[in-house]
Enzyme design. Sequence first.
Site, mmCIF file in Angstrom:
data_model
loop_
_atom_site.group_PDB
_atom_site.id
_atom_site.type_symbol
_atom_site.label_atom_id
_atom_site.label_comp_id
_atom_site.label_asym_id
_atom_site.label_seq_id
_atom_site.Cartn_x
_atom_site.Cartn_y
_atom_site.Cartn_z
ATOM 1 N NE ARG A 60 -1.937 -21.956 -119.265
ATOM 2 C CZ ARG A 60 -3.326 -21.996 -119.321
ATOM 3 N NH1 ARG A 60 -3.937 -21.838 -120.424
ATOM 4 N NH2 ARG A 60 -3.887 -22.892 -118.595
ATOM 5 C CG ASP A 62 4.586 -25.929 -115.245
ATOM 6 O OD1 ASP A 62 3.556 -25.369 -115.421
ATOM 7 O OD2 ASP A 62 4.500 -27.095 -114.477
ATOM 8 C CE1 TYR A 123 5.780 -30.643 -122.390
ATOM 9 C CE2 TYR A 123 3.676 -31.630 -122.974
ATOM 10 C CZ TYR A 123 4.375 -30.700 -122.501
ATOM 11 O OH TYR A 123 3.781 -29.539 -122.665
ATOM 12 N NE ARG A 211 7.862 -30.364 -114.241
ATOM 13 C CZ ARG A 211 7.995 -29.423 -113.055
ATOM 14 N NH1 ARG A 211 8.961 -29.588 -112.195
ATOM 15 N NH2 ARG A 211 6.970 -28.368 -112.936
#
Length: 292
Positions: A60, A62, A123, A211
């Site tokens: 999921r 952001d 990622y 992040r």
Amino acid sequence: MTDDVEPGLVRVRLDLAYDGKDFSGWARQRERRTVQSELESALQTVMRLPEPVELTVAGRTDAGVHARGQVAHVDLPEEVWAAHREKLLRRLAGRLPHDVRVWQVAEAPPGFNARFSAIWRRYAYRVGDHRGGVDPLRRGYVLWHDWPLDIGLMNDAAKRLLGEHDFAAYCKKREGATTIRKLLDLHWERTEDGLAVATVRADAFCHNMVRALVGALLLVGDGHRPVDFPRAVLAGRVRHSAVNVVRPHGLTLEEVGYPPDDQLAARNLAARNKRSLPGDTGAASGPGAGCC
């Protein structure tokens, strides 16, 4: 806990991509535009279903985070899948908004679950440190960092974070969710056009983890913190005031990895188990789909 598909239904895997700029993340939210709500609405419309469908996703993302290699699944009645399977991709292309694309739909093998069968997610985070800024045509996908970055220092710091750890210092804590993750790969490289690109791959991620890790490593790369700083933050298991969670637009989900078909069901079951580190007690349940 089992994940058997109910009789009369077929589990369908969808491979998709989206530009996260105008979405409030993946997960459905009341009165907010999300990837899940757009895709579920499109599926219901093109297949003329009387009831909404519900998608399960690998990760999921952001608000503002992009995806090139997202994976989801949906369980459909056998007769619906038989009637629409050959034309579903084309019909979705005509119904979906231009910032969401489905590239493939296929009947999933037994034991497949987009979330729990995954063994890793990969990622990429893209940073530009040119003193003039970021190419205007790429500004929606690249973070500008106004200090020059030393890739070697960031890679030295990144190596010290690999392995299975409690990443509580790099996660937004959620009640009942574990922050133990196995970080399989974390490294930086320079592209031909001068960008600094981080590859981050783990068995799963907790909220804000990628992040926050990038934020800590940028402090090393620009000389504001020593090489051992990110590892020291990790060991502390609490959020550090110096570590910023960098902006979401530089982050893209590139790929989700799954085991061979004959290992899908076992992975599905194992991913639901509680996980802990040696010496820990009372760990929360296994990795969720929340992220980054």
